[in-house]
Write an enzyme that holds these catalytic residues in place. Structure first.
Site, PDB file in Angstrom:
ATOM      1  CG  ASP A  97      -2.183   0.885   1.024  1.00  0.00           C
ATOM      2  OD1 ASP A  97      -3.240   0.408   1.585  1.00  0.00           O
ATOM      3  OD2 ASP A  97      -2.003   1.628   0.121  1.00  0.00           O
TER       4      ASP A  97
HETATM    5  C1  GLC Z   1      -4.409   4.179   0.044  1.00  0.00           C
HETATM    6  C2  GLC Z   1      -5.237   2.993   0.388  1.00  0.00           C
HETATM    7  C3  GLC Z   1      -5.260   2.065  -0.486  1.00  0.00           C
HETATM    8  C4  GLC Z   1      -5.342   2.561  -2.148  1.00  0.00           C
HETATM    9  C5  GLC Z   1      -3.984   3.124  -2.240  1.00  0.00           C
HETATM   10  C6  GLC Z   1      -3.674   3.895  -3.889  1.00  0.00           C
HETATM   11  O1  GLC Z   1      -3.827   4.590   0.936  1.00  0.00           O
HETATM   12  O2  GLC Z   1      -5.071   2.438   1.528  1.00  0.00           O
HETATM   13  O3  GLC Z   1      -6.563   1.291  -0.432  1.00  0.00           O
HETATM   14  O4  GLC Z   1      -5.661   1.690  -3.212  1.00  0.00           O
HETATM   15  O5  GLC Z   1      -3.566   4.065  -1.227  1.00  0.00           O
HETATM   16  O6  GLC Z   1      -4.552   4.979  -3.652  1.00  0.00           O
END
Ligand code: GLC
Length: 753
Positions: free
Chosen positions: A265
């Site tokens: 993430d």
């Molecule tokens: C965010 C979220 C994740 C998302 C990613 C990209 O922090 O936790 O669910 O897909 O970043 O935006």
């Protein structure tokens, strides 16, 4: 490209090239707007580096994507195309109801259809990978991200997860070439158990609970071939998911046989340094790469340290090659080596986006997702004068925190939709302001708390309203036949980093409900929210309550379809609706206790509170209709020869069948949703009293009845034993079929020794 050609390509790449395939920065960096990408880096990024990277995220639009892709393919030493990834959580431009509302549909086919539309729109806009479905099991409505999940049950979440993956990816790699995108399940794993409903915290989970509750939905997605898995921000028992080899290698790859790609993430690799799991960013890179994170999202530890780790022998180049090969295979599955631009075409983007057909599907999804919690005055009838009161009666803000490609102006408000129903005399009044996250933050931020300590008065959102709004609404309600309130949380009050300590409706909305109920007893309330809320006070003002979640672009029409009875309700709660925040975390399928508090048990020395009930206000799986259904007795039969050694057969072997006759005893056609629950009467580990193992949708005309039959497999009777292996133990099981998790309509079966 053939696998042989892929291996030749990999062999010919430099170590630097390989490592940059494992690096991903947001699209803002490619359009000179890096500062608005939300990524705080400690160094500048050269253009050469940018166009060496294997993928990017959060950039869409065929022309924009193709411009970046063209430059990347031309500048890459081996002309390797980039992957373009995006949060496509509940629709792309045709925004569907939030995933929690899609859980409420109890209709995987509708989920698949809506996701297929999202995939086609996203693919035409240049997207290759959707960071979706989010399949975290959720039990704590304080957590802002419950809105992204299908809910609190492993079976329901797994069913919805499969539908999402099949909608995005089609039914196999061959489908990925056109009108489909790769899916990426998240947040692996256990993020829904985040401490106290806050993001980015710890989850304390036994291996047993992890495997029994939190992992099954991700596993279902892996079984249907999901291409990518995203690691979660949380730790599990002290180990961050991005550095958790047991999770990423032991379970995901060794036990489940996942062959796809793992992405971290946002900044999660670097945060292992911040949380002290790594001594510095160099070690964070090593821990993540060694655990099996193939792509680092929005931080540069791989770019800065992996080469040195390989050169100094801390990680083998073979391990890097394995990660890069998985990335190249994904690009190959998407056909990018043959056509780096895939579906990205600005003309087609216009043709397939927000079509009438897409809108019609979204409208149907809305009507299926709404849950009728109580009813005294609905449906609305022709000839009635109806006061439609509240900010959600007027607004087009019907999407969510997680609809980044959606547009408010695409949404059809309740007010606009009402024009389709000329037979009802509608009058509209705002009644109260929408309360946005900032309003709360201003009211609840630290300096205000200091002020409270001095003067003892905490200004509430009601201070944000003017009396004129309230007065106008009360007058609109006074002589109407019925009042429908449209109130709830603003879309900014849920989603990522939107934990709430309270789960009450905005105080000014409750004040409005009380005021209109004082002049007109015939009040219905439509509640908008990204989470279950405390509905006790509202329930004192409203004779009918409809839960609308956050409905997306066709919110207005879909809601009016059910309020007018054009469509009957069929939604069921995917999460327990708590009596109050004090009950959280809350789920229907908790482990059994030695002194269970029966629904009406007055016993003091039982597992209970002294000041509130155990029972939620409305239970998991609950939802009313404009008609009534009865459930006949459950009939269970053995489906295998009596002497079959039940424990030695394959997991998917049908051991029993369970049937029940459902009848529509009301005056209008409706859809019953018989739910199948199974309880293991005695087992080597304590288990829940009952667990959802199936459901069906049965359309019935007035007086009509149908018999539903469920097949019960070995896996449905099995659980994770003390040795963390699936086991079917002999003994008695209770098979329930009914309207929700509180059904006591059951038959017993016996699994022989
Ligand atoms: C965010 C979220 C994740 C998302 C990613 C990209 O922090 O936790 O669910 O897909 O970043 O935006």
């Amino acid at each position: 490209m053939t696998e042989e050609k892929l291996l030749e390509l990999l062999k010919d790449m430099s170590l630097t090239e390989k490592i940059y395939q494992m690096v991903q920065l947001p699209g803002g960096f490619y359009s000179g707007a890096a500062e608005d990408s939300g990524t705080s880096l400690d160094r500048k990024v050269s253009e050469e580096e940018l166009y060496l990277m294997g993928s990017t995220l959060s950039v869409w639009g065929a022309d924009r994507v193709n411009t970046i892709q063209k430059k990347a393919v031309e500048s890459q030493p081996h002309h390797i195309p980039m992957l373009f990834m995006m949060d496509v959580i509940h629709g792309f431009r045709t925004v569907f109801p939030i995933p929690l509302a899609q859980g409420a549909m109890f209709d995987p086919e509708m989920v698949r259809k809506g996701t297929e539309i999202a995939a086609k729109e996203a693919a035409a806009a240049g997207i290759h990978v959707a960071f979706s479905p989010m399949l975290d099991l959720v039990r704590d409505a304080r957590w802002g991200r419950v809105m992204e999940s299908p809910g609190e049950d492993p079976y329901l979440n797994g069913t919805v997860g499969r539908a999402y993956v099949e909608g995005f990816q089609g039914t196999g790699a061959a489908d990925l070439y056109k009108d489909h995108v790769a899916a990426c399940i998240k947040h692996y794993a256990g993020y829904g158990a985040s401490t106290a409903g806050r993001d980015y915290t710890a989850a304390e989970l036994s291996e047993h609970s992890l495997r029994e509750y939190y992992l099954p939905a991700y596993h279902e997605a892996v079984k249907v071939g999901v291409e990518m898995v995203m690691t979660s921000f949380n730790t599990i028992n002290g180990v961050p998911s991005s550095g958790n080899k047991h999770l990423l290698q032991g379970i995901l790859r060794d036990e489940w046989g996942f062959k796809g790609t793992v992405i971290s993430d946002w900044n999660a690799v670097r945060e292992m340094d911040i949380m002290g799991f790594a001594a510095d960013e160099a070690e964070a890179a090593l821990l993540a790469a060694d655990a099996g994170v193939d792509i680092e999202m929005s931080s540069l530890t791989y770019a800065d340290y992996l080469k040195k780790h390989v050169e100094e022998g801390r990680i083998s180049e073979d391990a890097i090659d394995a990660a890069v090969l998985r990335i190249l295979r994904l690009k190959n599955d998407l056909g990018l080596f043959e056509n780096p631009y895939k579906d990205a075409d600005s003309v087609r983007e216009q043709q397939v986006t927000l079509t009438e057909e897409n809108r019609a599907a979204a409208r149907k999804a809305v009507s299926e997702s709404l849950v009728l919690l109580k009813n005294g005055i609905l449906p609305l009838h022709e000839g009635e004068t109806v006061a439609m009161i509240g900010p959600y009666a007027l607004t087009q803000e019907l999407n969510s925190h997680w609809a980044p490609t959606g547009r408010t102006e695409d949404c059809v408000s309740v007010k606009t939709a009402a024009e389709e129903f000329p037979g009802i005399r509608f009058r509209f009044a705002e009644g109260a302001k929408m309360i946005r996250r900032n309003d709360y933050m201003d009211v609840r931020s630290e300096h205000i708390i200091e002020k409270v300590r001095e003067c003892g008065i905490l200004p509430g959102p009601e201070d944000l309203d003017d009396e004129a709004l309230l007065t106008e609404a009360v007058e609109a309600a006074r002589d109407a036949d019925k009042v429908v309130l449209f109130i709830g949380e603003h879309v900014t009050m849920s989603g990522e980093a939107n934990g709430r300590g309270e789960i009450t409706l905005p105080a000014n909305h409750l004040r409005l409900a009380k005021a209109v109920a004082a002049v007109n007893p015939n009040v219905a309330a439509v509640v908008f929210a990204g989470r279950p809320l405390d509905l006790r006070e509202l329930s004192g003002y409203a004779k009918s309550i409809v839960y609308a979640w956050l409905p997306g672009v066709m919110g207005g029409p879909g809601i009016l379809d059910v309020l007018t009875g054009k469509v009957n309700f069929s939604g069921r709660l995917p999460m327990s609706m708590p009596y109050s925040v004090s009950q959280l975390p809350l789920c229907y399928n908790e482990y059994r206790q030695g002194r269970p508090k029966g629904l009406d048990d007055p016993g003091i020395f039982t597992s209970c509170y002294s000041d509130i009930p155990n029972r939620p206000l409305y239970p998991f799986g609950y939802g009313l209709s404009y008609t009534e259904f009865t459930y006949g007795p459950v009939e269970a039969k053995c489906a295998v020869p009596a002497d079959a050694a039940l424990r030695d057969v394959a997991e998917d072997t049908v051991l029993f069948t369970a049937s029940c006759t459902v009848k529509n005893t009301g005056a209008v056609t409706g859809t019953a949703v018989p739910e199948l629950y199974i309880g293991d009467v005695a087992s080597s580990l304590v288990r829940p009293l009952k667990e959802l193992k199936g459901f069906a949708r049965v359309d019935l005309a007035p007086g009509e009845e149908k018999t539903v039959t469920f097949e019960i497999t070995k896996d449905m009777l099995s659980f994770t034993g003390a040795d963390n292996r699936r086991v079917l133990e002999p003994g008695a099981f209770r098979i329930y079929i009914g309207a929700d998790c509180e059904t006591e309509n059951l038959a017993e079966i016996e699994v022989e020794r």
